[in-house]
Design an enzyme around this catalytic site. Structure first.
Site, PDB file in Angstrom:
ATOM      1  N   LYS A 259       0.821  -1.207   0.000  1.00  0.00           N
ATOM      2  CA  LYS A 259       0.000   0.000   0.000  1.00  0.00           C
ATOM      3  C   LYS A 259       0.853   1.255   0.000  1.00  0.00           C
ATOM      4  CE  LYS A 259      -4.323  -1.399   1.887  1.00  0.00           C
ATOM      5  NZ  LYS A 259      -4.900  -1.887   3.099  1.00  0.00           N
TER       6      LYS A 259
HETATM    7  N1  GLU Z   1     -10.040  -6.438   3.931  1.00  0.00           N
HETATM    8  C1  GLU Z   1      -9.010  -7.340   3.533  1.00  0.00           C
HETATM    9  C2  GLU Z   1      -7.835  -6.572   2.985  1.00  0.00           C
HETATM   10  O1  GLU Z   1      -7.994  -5.445   2.578  1.00  0.00           O
HETATM   11  C3  GLU Z   1      -9.458  -8.318   2.459  1.00  0.00           C
HETATM   12  C4  GLU Z   1     -10.454  -9.261   2.962  1.00  0.00           C
HETATM   13  C5  GLU Z   1     -10.864 -10.386   2.042  1.00  0.00           C
HETATM   14  O2  GLU Z   1     -10.872 -10.212   0.811  1.00  0.00           O
HETATM   15  O3  GLU Z   1     -11.209 -11.407   2.539  1.00  0.00           O
HETATM   16  O4  GLU Z   1      -6.741  -7.114   2.966  1.00  0.00           O
END
Ligand code: GLU
Length: 291
Positions: A259
Site C-alpha cells: 500500500k
Molecule cells: N479487507 C481485507 C484486505 O484489505 C481483504 C479481505 C478479504 O478479501 O477477505 O486485505
C-alpha cells in the site's frame, strides 16, 4: 467428513478493501478479478468496506476507494456494507460461539505474548509467525469473568483445539479443488479485538455469509486465513462459499506491491496521465470491462 456444497446457481463475488490507504495496482487486480468473475457468470458483484481497524482506517481513504473504483470502470450494488456499522451482528456471532464455550478472554499485551514466545524458545509457528502461546487459556472461568466484569481490557480468542474437535474434518473448494481445512495452523486466533468487538476472521466470515457471497476471491496471501473461515462457518452454521485465491501482482523487481508504494497508487497513475483502460491493462485485465 462434511462436504462443501455443490456449485451455487448464482455467482456472487465481492471486493472487500480496508480503507487504511490508497488503492494500488494490486487492489485493482483483485477488484477487477472479482468483478469479472461475477460479470462473466451473469452474477452479482458487491463492494464491502472493511474498516474495523479504527486506528488505521480513515473516511478519506474510503471516499478515495469509491472514486478510484468508479474511475476504473467498475460498478457494484448499493448499499455498500461498512463493517464498523455492523457490530451488533458480530456480537450475535460471538454469542453463538460463547454459548458453545468456544471463546476465552485474553488479557495479554503484545509485549507479554512476545516475552512468553521468547521464553518458551521453540514456540509453534503458523503461516503468519509464532502462534499465541496460550497464556490465558488456563485461567479459571470464574476468575476470567471477574476480570472481564472489572473492566480489564481483553480480546476474545477461539479455543482452537476445542473448536476443531467440535467441527470435525472439513473440506473447502479452492478453484474447484477439494482442500482439507487445517485451522490448527493458526492457533487460538482473535475473534474480538481489544479495541473493537470483532476481528478480520469473524467479520469477513459473517459478512460473506450474510451478503450471500458464493465465490470468495482475494489474493493468495489470505489463503491461510481461509482455513479458519471454513471452521467458523461450520461452528456458526453458515453457508459455505467457494474460493479462488489469485496470484499477487509484483513490481519490476519481483517484490509484492504494498500500500505504501505510492507510485503504483491508482490515484498517482491517474494524476500522471494514465487512463482507466491503461491502468486496467497494467493490473492484468486488458479489455475489461468490455466496451
Ligand atoms: N479487507 C481485507 C484486505 O484489505 C481483504 C479481505 C478479504 O478479501 O477477505 O486485505
Amino acid at each position: 467428513m462434511s462436504s462443501p456444497l455443490p456449485a451455487p446457481a448464482e455467482i456472487v463475488t465481492r471486493f472487500a478493501p480496508s480503507p487504511s490507504g490508497l488503492l494500488h495496482l494490486g487492489h485493482a487486480h483483485s477488484a477487477l478479478f472479482a468483478w469479472q468473475q461475477a460479470r462473466a457468470a451473469g452474477g452479482r458483484f458487491l463492494l464491502r468496506i472493511e474498516d474495523i481497524d479504527l486506528g488505521r482506517c480513515r473516511p478519506e481513504f474510503e471516499a478515495a476507494i469509491l472514486e478510484d473504483l468508479a474511475w476504473l470502470g467498475l460498478d457494484w450494488e448499493e448499499p455498500v456494507r461498512r463493517q464498523s456499522a455492523q457490530l451488533a451482528d458480530y456480537r450475535q456471532a460471538l454469542e453463538r460461539l460463547q454459548k458453545r464455550d468456544l471463546l476465552y478472554p485474553c488479557f495479554c499485551t503484545r509485549k507479554e505474548i512476545q516475552a512468553e514466545i521468547a521464553r518458551a524458545g521453540s514456540a509453534p509457528h503458523g503461516p503468519e509467525g509464532p502462534l499465541y502461546p496460550g497464556l490465558c487459556r488456563p485461567i479459571p472461568p470464574q476468575e476470567a469473568r471477574e476480570r472481564v466484569a472489572a473492566g480489564e481490557p481483553h480480546a476474545l480468542r477461539l479455543d482452537m483445539a476445542r473448536a476443531v474437535e467440535m467441527a470435525g474434518d472439513l473440506l473447502w473448494l479452492e478453484q474447484g479443488q477439494e482442500t482439507r481445512a487445517e485451522p490448527e495452523s493458526l492457533g487460538d486466533v482473535v475473534l474480538a479485538r481489544k479495541d473493537i468487538a470483532t476481528s478480520y476472521h469473524l467479520a469477513v466470515t459473517w459478512d460473506d455469509a450474510l451478503q450471500g457471497v458464493t465465490l470468495v476471491t482475494r489474493g493468495a496471501d489470505l489463503l491461510p486465513a481461509t482455513h479458519v473461515h471454513r471452521l467458523l462457518q461450520a461452528l456458526l452454521g453458515l453457508p459455505v462459499p467457494r474460493w479462488h485465491h489469485h496470484g499477487l501482482l509484483t513490481d519490476d523487481s519481483g517484490r509484492r506491491l504494498a500500500k505504501r508504494d505510492d507510485a503504483r497508487a491508482l490515484r498517482t497513475l491517474r494524476e500522471t496521465g494514465h487512463g482507466p483502460a491503461e491502468v486496467r491493462a497494467m493490473a492484468g485485465f486488458p479489455g475489461v470491462p468490455a466496451p
